[in-house]
Design a protein around this motif. Structure first.
Motif, mmCIF file in Angstrom:
data_model
loop_
_atom_site.group_PDB
_atom_site.id
_atom_site.type_symbol
_atom_site.label_atom_id
_atom_site.label_comp_id
_atom_site.label_asym_id
_atom_site.label_seq_id
_atom_site.Cartn_x
_atom_site.Cartn_y
_atom_site.Cartn_z
ATOM 1 N N LYS A 115 0.828 -1.198 0.000
ATOM 2 C CA LYS A 115 0.000 0.000 0.000
ATOM 3 C C LYS A 115 0.869 1.258 0.000
ATOM 4 C CE LYS A 115 -4.299 0.164 1.314
ATOM 5 N NZ LYS A 115 -5.598 0.295 1.618
ATOM 6 N N LYS A 133 1.264 3.752 -3.276
ATOM 7 C CA LYS A 133 0.745 5.078 -2.925
ATOM 8 C C LYS A 133 -0.335 5.577 -3.890
ATOM 9 C CE LYS A 133 4.779 6.436 -0.396
ATOM 10 N NZ LYS A 133 5.732 7.446 -0.052
ATOM 11 N N PHE A 173 -4.119 5.660 1.105
ATOM 12 C CA PHE A 173 -3.869 4.906 -0.120
ATOM 13 C C PHE A 173 -4.872 3.775 -0.318
ATOM 14 C CE2 PHE A 173 0.483 6.296 1.298
ATOM 15 C CZ PHE A 173 0.509 7.416 0.483
#
Length: 178
Positions: free
Chosen positions: A83, A87, A107
């Protein structure tokens, strides 16, 4: 590498198109309410509660709980790494209407709720296949609900489901080797 850029742009357009179509469903009050409920049902504490109930039920329940715990202990750090590596901004940044979702993080890729739901269902299928089969529509609804509430794009959810299944299958592949 021009073809790669063109492929990425096409994939993004398709993802945005599908997001818009599915997210638009929340204009119906009952769908928005259902999506919020399904989305919340994918929160982690339900897995612990269900696992504890199965653990009290039988030895299979204890094995299921131990396997799920081991998989989640491995999956969560890798999920957070992915994650934060990609981004990808959540689609809520694109939305101007009332938001059904307030993010815990910024994100979206991959969907952690969907990954967790598919870890749970896939692991459950090893110990309680009939229960897993009955709960499979719920896991799919968790993923779809994440798009309806504006938390994720369709690709986030698809990758989350694939990651969840992959984590469990890898765990049992390694587990069976020992």
């Amino acid at each position: 590498m021009v073809w790669l850029t063109a492929l990425q742009e096409t994939a993004l357009r398709v993802d945005l198109s599908w997001f818009a179509r599915i997210h638009r469903l929340n204009q119906r009050r009952w769908i928005a309410f259902s999506a919020e409920c399904f989305s919340r049902s994918g929160d982690g504490y339900w897995y612990v509660l269900f696992g504890l109930l199965l653990m009290l039920h039988s030895a299979d329940g204890q094995s299921f709980f131990a396997a799920c715990a081991a998989i989640f202990l491995f999956e969560r750090p890798l999920y957070w790494w992915l994650k934060n590596k990609f981004k990808r901004a959540r689609p809520t940044a694109l939305l101007v209407q009332k938001k059904l979702f307030v993010a815990q993080d910024e994100f979206s890729f991959p969907s952690g709720h969907t990954c967790a739901a598919f870890i749970f269902i896939t692991c459950l299928s090893y110990y309680y296949p009939m229960i897993a089969l009955c709960l499979l529509p719920w896991a799919c609804a968790v993923g779809i609900s994440r798009v309806v509430v504006g938390a994720h794009y369709v690709s986030d959810v698809c990758v989350g489901a694939l990651l969840g299944i992959t984590f469990v299958e890898t765990f049992f592949l390694i587990h069976s080797a020992f």
